[in-house]
Design an enzyme around this catalytic site. Structure first.
Site, PDB file in Angstrom:
ATOM      1  N   HIS A 129       2.682  -4.072  -5.721  1.00  0.00           N
ATOM      2  CA  HIS A 129       3.181  -4.348  -3.770  1.00  0.00           C
ATOM      3  C   HIS A 129       1.735  -5.398  -3.724  1.00  0.00           C
ATOM      4  CE1 HIS A 129       3.375   0.527  -4.433  1.00  0.00           C
ATOM      5  NE2 HIS A 129       3.852   0.473  -4.105  1.00  0.00           N
ATOM      6  N   LYS A 167      -7.457  -8.166  -2.523  1.00  0.00           N
ATOM      7  CA  LYS A 167      -8.318  -6.891  -2.618  1.00  0.00           C
ATOM      8  C   LYS A 167      -9.363  -7.202  -3.752  1.00  0.00           C
ATOM      9  CE  LYS A 167      -3.295  -4.406  -2.218  1.00  0.00           C
ATOM     10  NZ  LYS A 167      -2.830  -3.688  -2.866  1.00  0.00           N
ATOM     11  N   TYR A 220      -9.873   0.685  -3.838  1.00  0.00           N
ATOM     12  CA  TYR A 220     -10.217  -0.738  -3.383  1.00  0.00           C
ATOM     13  C   TYR A 220     -10.255  -0.792  -2.073  1.00  0.00           C
ATOM     14  CZ  TYR A 220      -5.006   0.222  -2.426  1.00  0.00           C
ATOM     15  OH  TYR A 220      -3.693   0.853  -1.181  1.00  0.00           O
ATOM     16  N   ASP A 264       8.939   3.242  -5.211  1.00  0.00           N
ATOM     17  CA  ASP A 264       9.395   1.803  -6.293  1.00  0.00           C
ATOM     18  C   ASP A 264      10.357   1.986  -6.686  1.00  0.00           C
ATOM     19  OD1 ASP A 264       6.175   1.373  -4.540  1.00  0.00           O
ATOM     20  OD2 ASP A 264       5.471   2.332  -6.561  1.00  0.00           O
TER      21      ASP A 264
END
Length: 183
Positions: free
Chosen positions: A62, A72, A132, A170
């Site tokens: 992603h 991130k 995250y 996904d």
């Protein structure tokens, strides 16, 4: 905290100092001033996310595009994952290359994934609690993704594919050459 560059420019492995005794442990998981000084970046995180997954769950790959692109800082609070960052920056010397790192609640490693990268992970332990930080807010219209088994990327996920659990969303992601451009 030790910050080690990966072969991908701007992508770092962070290893905090962990102080253990008979009660358990203490560590400073993140220090913005130290990170910015050691990495040469100016990062300000605005959103923290967590996910809980079972063994074989694969999330990714992603990213977000344009002004909503996110850097991130990822870590595992419980369990073990294979974490993967893929350079998708147009014109980058390492475009289409990836770096993988095993992150666990024992090694306390973290991976800094810069803007312009796709990100995903595969759970190796029975369960995993994944955390995250992001430097931009999530923006649904700016979401992009790349299929986890893209033949160009050729990612070694270190677990037999038949054992994976992948979301329907996904499973429908495109290969890198058909994916939304980061900018």
């Amino acid at each position: 905290m030790m910050i080690t560059p990966t072969p991908l420019e701007g992508c770092f492995v962070l290893e905090p100092k962990v102080f253990c005794d008979s009660r358990g442990y203490f560590m400073e998981a993140f220090n913005e001033r130290d990170f910015n000084e050691k990495s040469g970046l100016q990062i300000k995180f605005v959103q923290d996310n967590q996910s809980f997954s079972t063994k074989g769950v694969l999330r990714g790959l992603h990213y977000q595009i344009e002004e909503h692109s996110q850097a991130k800082l990822v870590q595992v609070l419980q369990g073990s994952v294979l974490d993967v960052a893929v350079d998708i920056r147009p014109g980058s010397k390492t475009y289409g290359h990836y770096h993988s790192e095993i992150l666990t609640d024992i090694n306390h490693k973290q991976l800094f994934v810069p803007k312009g990268f796709a990100h995903g992970f595969l759970v190796l332990s029975e369960t995993a609690l994944f955390s995250y930080k992001c430097d931009q807010y999530y923006h649904a219209e700016s979401e992009g993704g790349i299929i986890y088994n893209d033949t160009f990327l050729n990612i070694d996920w270190q677990l037999a594919e038949g054992d994976w659990i992948v979301s329907d969303k996904d499973l429908k992601l495109p290969e890198i050459h058909q994916a939304r451009k980061i900018w």
